[in-house]
Design an enzyme around this catalytic site. Structure first.
Site, PDB file in Angstrom:
ATOM      1  N   HIS A 176      29.787  36.780  28.106  1.00  0.00           N
ATOM      2  CA  HIS A 176      30.206  38.149  28.441  1.00  0.00           C
ATOM      3  C   HIS A 176      31.352  38.538  28.128  1.00  0.00           C
ATOM      4  O   HIS A 176      31.951  39.913  28.278  1.00  0.00           O
ATOM      5  CB  HIS A 176      30.485  38.070  30.150  1.00  0.00           C
ATOM      6  CG  HIS A 176      30.348  39.455  30.713  1.00  0.00           C
ATOM      7  ND1 HIS A 176      31.495  39.852  31.709  1.00  0.00           N
ATOM      8  CD2 HIS A 176      29.510  40.340  30.793  1.00  0.00           C
ATOM      9  CE1 HIS A 176      30.822  40.909  32.260  1.00  0.00           C
ATOM     10  NE2 HIS A 176      29.648  41.167  31.634  1.00  0.00           N
ATOM     11  N   LYS A 178      34.407  40.210  25.285  1.00  0.00           N
ATOM     12  CA  LYS A 178      34.619  41.171  24.667  1.00  0.00           C
ATOM     13  C   LYS A 178      36.094  41.586  23.898  1.00  0.00           C
ATOM     14  O   LYS A 178      36.772  41.493  24.627  1.00  0.00           O
ATOM     15  CB  LYS A 178      34.512  42.949  25.563  1.00  0.00           C
ATOM     16  CG  LYS A 178      33.140  42.511  26.452  1.00  0.00           C
ATOM     17  CD  LYS A 178      33.344  43.483  27.487  1.00  0.00           C
ATOM     18  CE  LYS A 178      32.230  43.548  28.564  1.00  0.00           C
ATOM     19  NZ  LYS A 178      31.329  42.186  28.954  1.00  0.00           N
ATOM     20  N   ASP A 183      42.641  42.024  10.954  1.00  0.00           N
ATOM     21  CA  ASP A 183      43.586  41.777  10.027  1.00  0.00           C
ATOM     22  C   ASP A 183      44.730  40.731  10.653  1.00  0.00           C
ATOM     23  O   ASP A 183      45.966  40.649  10.410  1.00  0.00           O
ATOM     24  CB  ASP A 183      44.404  42.909   9.490  1.00  0.00           C
ATOM     25  CG  ASP A 183      43.580  43.699   8.588  1.00  0.00           C
ATOM     26  OD1 ASP A 183      42.410  43.150   8.040  1.00  0.00           O
ATOM     27  OD2 ASP A 183      44.042  44.600   7.903  1.00  0.00           O
ATOM     28  N   HIS A 408      33.235  50.591  35.761  1.00  0.00           N
ATOM     29  CA  HIS A 408      32.889  49.475  35.004  1.00  0.00           C
ATOM     30  C   HIS A 408      34.104  48.591  34.664  1.00  0.00           C
ATOM     31  O   HIS A 408      34.170  47.504  33.977  1.00  0.00           O
ATOM     32  CB  HIS A 408      32.106  49.746  33.832  1.00  0.00           C
ATOM     33  CG  HIS A 408      31.384  48.703  33.045  1.00  0.00           C
ATOM     34  ND1 HIS A 408      32.079  47.944  31.905  1.00  0.00           N
ATOM     35  CD2 HIS A 408      30.235  47.908  33.323  1.00  0.00           C
ATOM     36  CE1 HIS A 408      31.206  47.097  31.546  1.00  0.00           C
ATOM     37  NE2 HIS A 408      30.025  46.985  32.241  1.00  0.00           N
ATOM     38  N   LYS A 410      37.459  46.243  34.926  1.00  0.00           N
ATOM     39  CA  LYS A 410      37.539  44.979  35.730  1.00  0.00           C
ATOM     40  C   LYS A 410      39.099  44.750  35.427  1.00  0.00           C
ATOM     41  O   LYS A 410      39.616  44.308  34.490  1.00  0.00           O
ATOM     42  CB  LYS A 410      36.873  43.770  34.776  1.00  0.00           C
ATOM     43  CG  LYS A 410      35.250  44.026  34.681  1.00  0.00           C
ATOM     44  CD  LYS A 410      34.921  44.393  33.475  1.00  0.00           C
ATOM     45  CE  LYS A 410      33.468  44.516  33.117  1.00  0.00           C
ATOM     46  NZ  LYS A 410      32.519  44.661  34.010  1.00  0.00           N
ATOM     47  N   ASP A 415      50.943  42.234  43.053  1.00  0.00           N
ATOM     48  CA  ASP A 415      52.476  42.545  43.343  1.00  0.00           C
ATOM     49  C   ASP A 415      52.961  43.692  42.545  1.00  0.00           C
ATOM     50  O   ASP A 415      54.213  43.765  42.309  1.00  0.00           O
ATOM     51  CB  ASP A 415      53.312  41.402  43.468  1.00  0.00           C
ATOM     52  CG  ASP A 415      52.927  40.336  44.496  1.00  0.00           C
ATOM     53  OD1 ASP A 415      52.340  40.703  45.310  1.00  0.00           O
ATOM     54  OD2 ASP A 415      53.459  39.435  44.579  1.00  0.00           O
TER      55      ASP A 415
END
Length: 512
Positions: A176, A178, A183, A408, A410, A415
């Site tokens: 999952h 991403k 460079d 979508h 996440k 704090d």
């Protein structure tokens, strides 16, 4: 023949048919070895254009890593495009989904253009989304500067679904992660896959999401994580699984024709905002200086997420507030009790997730709603995203230009001093089944910025979930400032409600 025997015969026939369709063998190891050569990330070259840009930006910050957030879908695509356009040495791209649509093909065009300039391109994609993409990926892999690997592949490229019959435990595990690194100087990490719904290119659906562009020492950690996945034994060269098409020139020509699509114009205009960011000049984009830690699961591990463990530690150490934005939120019994314990200690807990109307996976909502009342009784704040956020503006955190929006992002904020941005959802799949990654920033300025952004548009964009006696209610602000209360899942069709009801009776919570 009796009815019982007829039913048994039909079931036996189906079982045998599934087995025949799904018994494709793993490619010969010798064949894989002949095509798969270990490779490592190319470290930062201080003389490259992007390295010089990162060095210039580093002079403007106090933390060891520079961070810029990408909340707009169009900007998120433009940043990726412009970053690849500036590549001189290497591009490493790792994604769960790579869609066969406009932005998916444009992304591949950008990678191909880089390869044509002599840049080494490594593309690693989970095999869950490559159906119908084999010929194109194999054509790209034929380029001397372009390598393509698929993670945990389906051995039979035609009958994928049937292979779950006898290989469920293996195929149920997905990558999952991403990330995009260019460079060795800049990386983009976050929740977005590569596809139209992630980049504001669909009129019917938009996923509101959040990415981070980073430069500094953490980029080398992202490179190391990529190498671990790239060289892992369940990452297969696409050539080991499928043959290239007879006319590769035609395939590439069709791919490059995407550059002339009229719908590309807004993206090309948006790249101008990033032209300065990836050169030595100043940029109008907000830049933060932060300490950053990469959280990444070990590839191939089928049970237990290291990312989940480390996020859990940050959560229990919180003393004031915890904010969780998770499109798929299924805390299960242990998670719900943990949140309740924190709330009892006086810690403000706020959960932002999808409403039934906005979620793209209805079954997940059945796992979430099971704990909704328990969380509310414990004093946890629940906010559910509306599917019909305002059309006349792009909101700061949620974002919407399409007919229907779905959360979508996440994001975890602890704090208002730590913030996590990555691929991890608070659900059983992210915790126990899939591999995940993300960046944990020790950075009060960035954490406060994300915290404020999450709450700045709550009134018009979410339903406030609350209890009225023992029943769950939804409160929303109208355009005139008045409050409206819903006694059932707002704006959800009867079909969606029926699907949730059915899913709630099925023993599937550990797969949500």
């Amino acid at each position: 023949m009796s009815l019982k025997r007829r039913i048994f015969a039909c079931m036996l026939t189906l079982a045998v048919s599934f087995q025949l369709f799904s018994c494709a063998q793993r490619p010969e190891q010798s064949h894989i070895d002949a095509l798969k050569h270990p490779s490592e990330a190319i470290l930062l070259d201080p003389a490259s254009t992007l390295a010089e840009a990162a060095s210039e930006h580093a002079m403007l910050i106090t933390g060891s890593n520079g961070v810029t957030l990408l909340s707009s879908g169009i900007s998120a695509f433009a940043a990726r495009w412009e970053l690849i356009e500036h590549a001189e040495v290497s591009v490493d791209a790792q994604y769960y989904r790579l869609n066969n649509d406009l932005t998916g093909k444009l992304f591949l065009v950008a990678l191909l253009r880089a390869a044509e300039r002599g840049v080494r391109v490594r593309l690693l994609v989970d095999d869950i989304s490559t159906s119908g993409f084999d010929q194109l990926l194999n054509t790209l892999a034929a380029h001397p500067n372009f390598s393509v690997r698929v993670y945990n592949p389906f051995y039979d490229r035609r009958y994928r679904g049937s292979q779950f019959v006898h290989s469920f435990s293996r195929l149920n595990h997905r990558m999952h992660n991403k990330s995009l690194t260019v460079d060795g100087a800049f990386s983009i990490v976050g929740g977005r896959n590569i596809g139209d719904e992630y980049f504001s290119a669909r009129h019917d659906m938009e996923f509101s999401d959040l990415d981070a562009i980073v430069f500094g020492p953490v980029v080398a950690d992202i490179q190391q994580s990529f190498d671990e996945y790239w060289n892992h034994h369940i990452a297969y060269p696409i050539e080991a699984l499928a043959s290239p098409p007879a006319d590769t020139h035609k395939v590439l020509l069709e791919l490059e024709q995407q550059l002339y699509a009229q719908s590309l114009r807004p993206y090309l205009q948006a790249t101008q905002r990033f032209e300065d960011y990836f050169t030595q000049q100043a940029s109008e984009l907000t830049l933060f200086g932060c300490e950053a830690t990469l959280l990444s699961d070990t590839p191939g591990v089928l049970v237990g997420s290291e990312v989940a463990t480390k996020l859990g530690l940050s959560m229990v150490r919180s003393t004031e507030s915890v904010v969780v934005a998770s499109p798929y939120f299924v805390p299960r019994k242990h998670g719900a009790e943990g949140l309740a314990d924190l709330a009892e200690k006086g810690i403000e807990i706020s959960i932002l997730t999808n409403s039934l109307a906005s979620t793209d996976v209805v079954a997940v909502h059945s796992g979430y709603q099971r704990y909704r009342k328990q969380l509310l009784e414990a004093g946890v704040n629940l906010f559910e995203l509306k599917a019909d956020a305002p059309q006349d503006k792009r909101v700061k955190f949620f974002g919407n230009q399409a007919q229907r929006s779905s959360l979508h992002s996440k994001v975890f904020v602890f704090d208002q001093t730590q913030v996590f941005i990555g691929s991890f959802n608070w659900d059983p799949r992210s915790i126990n089944i899939n591999s995940e990654m993300g960046l944990l920033f020790d950075c009060p300025e960035l954490a406060s910025f994300v915290y404020q952004g999450a709450f700045s548009d709550l009134k018009q964009d979410v339903y406030f979930v609350e209890l009225e006696g023992k029943r769950v209610r939804w409160r929303e602000y109208q355009g005139n400032g008045e409050l409206r209360q819903h006694r059932s899942e707002p704006n959800a069709s009867w079909w969606r409600r029926f699907q949730v009801w059915v899913a709630s009776w099925l023993p599937i919570e550990d797969q949500l």
